[in-house]
Design an enzyme around this catalytic site. Sequence first.
Site, short mmCIF file in Angstrom:
data_model
loop_
_atom_site.label_atom_id
_atom_site.label_comp_id
_atom_site.label_asym_id
_atom_site.label_seq_id
_atom_site.Cartn_x
_atom_site.Cartn_y
_atom_site.Cartn_z
N GLN A 63 35.90 7.07 -27.07
CA GLN A 63 34.52 7.52 -26.85
C GLN A 63 33.57 6.74 -27.73
OE1 GLN A 63 34.53 11.78 -27.39
NE2 GLN A 63 35.71 12.13 -25.52
N SER A 112 39.03 5.94 -31.45
CA SER A 112 38.36 6.78 -30.46
C SER A 112 37.74 5.93 -29.35
CB SER A 112 37.25 7.60 -31.12
OG SER A 112 36.37 8.10 -30.14
N LYS A 128 39.67 11.57 -15.17
CA LYS A 128 38.35 11.99 -15.68
C LYS A 128 37.68 10.84 -16.44
CE LYS A 128 38.29 15.64 -18.58
NZ LYS A 128 37.66 15.62 -19.89
N SER A 129 38.42 10.16 -17.28
CA SER A 129 37.83 9.06 -18.06
C SER A 129 37.27 7.99 -17.14
CB SER A 129 38.89 8.43 -18.97
OG SER A 129 39.29 9.34 -19.95
N ARG A 166 33.24 6.89 -16.42
CA ARG A 166 32.85 5.49 -16.64
C ARG A 166 32.31 4.85 -15.36
NH1 ARG A 166 36.22 7.00 -20.48
NH2 ARG A 166 36.49 5.83 -22.40
N GLY A 212 32.73 15.77 -24.14
CA GLY A 212 32.49 14.85 -25.25
C GLY A 212 32.35 13.42 -24.75
N ARG A 250 31.04 20.06 -31.97
CA ARG A 250 31.74 18.79 -32.22
C ARG A 250 30.84 17.79 -32.95
NH1 ARG A 250 34.94 17.55 -26.69
NH2 ARG A 250 35.88 15.90 -27.95
N ASP A 300 45.54 13.63 -25.71
CA ASP A 300 45.25 14.86 -24.97
C ASP A 300 46.52 15.57 -24.50
OD1 ASP A 300 42.54 14.49 -25.29
OD2 ASP A 300 42.28 13.45 -23.39
C1 S3P Z 1 38.32 10.06 -23.80
C2 S3P Z 1 38.78 9.72 -25.03
C3 S3P Z 1 39.53 10.63 -25.91
C4 S3P Z 1 40.07 11.84 -25.15
C5 S3P Z 1 39.06 12.41 -24.21
C6 S3P Z 1 38.61 11.36 -23.21
C7 S3P Z 1 37.55 9.06 -23.04
O1 S3P Z 1 38.66 11.08 -26.92
O2 S3P Z 1 40.51 12.83 -26.04
O3 S3P Z 1 39.61 13.51 -23.52
O4 S3P Z 1 37.41 9.20 -21.81
O5 S3P Z 1 37.05 8.11 -23.66
P1 S3P Z 1 38.42 10.19 -28.25
O6 S3P Z 1 37.98 8.88 -27.81
O7 S3P Z 1 37.35 10.88 -29.03
O8 S3P Z 1 39.74 10.19 -28.97
#
Ligand code: S3P
Length: 441
Positions: free
Chosen positions: A171, A169, A24-25, A29, A97, A125, A321
């Site tokens: 994100q 983080s 997913k990440s 991206r 998020g 959030r 996660d």
């Molecule tokens: C993610 C980063 C993580 C993770 C989320 C996906 C990402 O969050 O928990 O499921 O793809 O960058 P954080 O960066 O807020 O820890």
Amino acid sequence: MPNNIFIEDKIKNFKKTIRVSSDKSISIRAILLASQAVGASKISNLLESEDVLNALRAIKKLGINYKKRGNSYIIYGYGLNGFNVKKKTTINAGNSGTLARLILGLLIKSKNKIKLVGDKSLSKRDFSRVIKPLKLFGANIKSKNNLLPIEMSGSNFLRPISYDENIGSAQVKSCIILCALNTPGISIINSKNSRNHTELMLKFLKYPIKIDKKKGYDKIFVQGLNQFSGFKYNVPGDISSASFFIVLTLLSERSQIEILNVNINQSRIGIISILNKMGAEIKLKKKRLYNGEKISNIYVRSKKNLKAINCSPKYNSSAIDEFLIIFLVAAKAKGISKFMDLGEMNKKESKRLDLAIKFLKLIGIRVDRIHNDIKIYGNPDLVLSKSYEMKNFLKDHRVFFLSCITALTLGGKWKINDKDSINSSFPNFLKILKMIGAKIN
Ligand code: S3P
């Protein structure tokens, strides 16, 4: 349509080879970077889950076209800041998020005002973690109490920043990096270790980004305003999705699984280090490199006599996660496991630390908590024989997956709510479970 399932039987022993859904990440991206590239990008094996489809819908609203051809998406970028933003544009990040925080980084130069909204979970959030650095860049951003909806009006007067990202983080780090792409000069992010897919993808694109590795931190230098061309990318499997099948196999009897083509980036595989320390013998086979990312097959066998762990917080980011499912292993392990400093779990799709404790208590496991540290009193003889139902988990996909794996390995009669939650990250989850023999009604 009823949105719950029933599991009343443990899974029988199995020996299978599977593929889990794509990462997913990396999928999110790849879409966002393709939207900033010059020309067409071809992304194969993109995860077709709600979070990722929302990313595609978002770039489309911003004037970027794409089409699906076979197993690939072709995305037509117009270069950096190549969005064409209509008046009164609203972007809905749904449950994601990652999408919400990353896309804000790409909107700082927008000609028109953009509103960002999300679902009930995302609307709870906190966005202060990205609003703060975005304002330092010069973005005009409005929100009540740092929550969604957020209104972003672009600015033509952006300046590079130097920022300490101390949460760990990805994100936040990625939001700042994407912002830096559209900002003149060199932005510097001193970032506590977290998943580094954005950096690796930019390096693969030959973008001028430099990383100095320090202990526990990366100092990242991003030079703004460099164009890059469209690219091809084949998205590997998601370790976070694989983790549920790893634990399913580990806690079942006389079973084996091989999970093909999974991303094993060091910043993601905390779960493998943690479970191996607890006595699992998870093996990474056929390791290879793909565009800077490490990939392998993951091989797991059932294991008795798992032991408790005193888990170093150095794994917190790389297993963030996966703790929900790691706690299930701790519940079945011999001894008292300790996990520390897990406050970030409560900032996810649901308050996962609170819910994990509620869940463990539901299945009869003692948990002690002091602030964000917990002790789990494992019981290797744990067998469930009553009726169970986890309520009010804000449709958190990972709580749903945890309930299914618990039912299939420990027994009991389970009613599991919010089946649709699987669409956030792993739409094939139940299909794969059935394929390896799970009885699900
Ligand atoms: C993610 C980063 C993580 C993770 C989320 C996906 C990402 O969050 O928990 O499921 O793809 O960058 P954080 O960066 O807020 O820890």
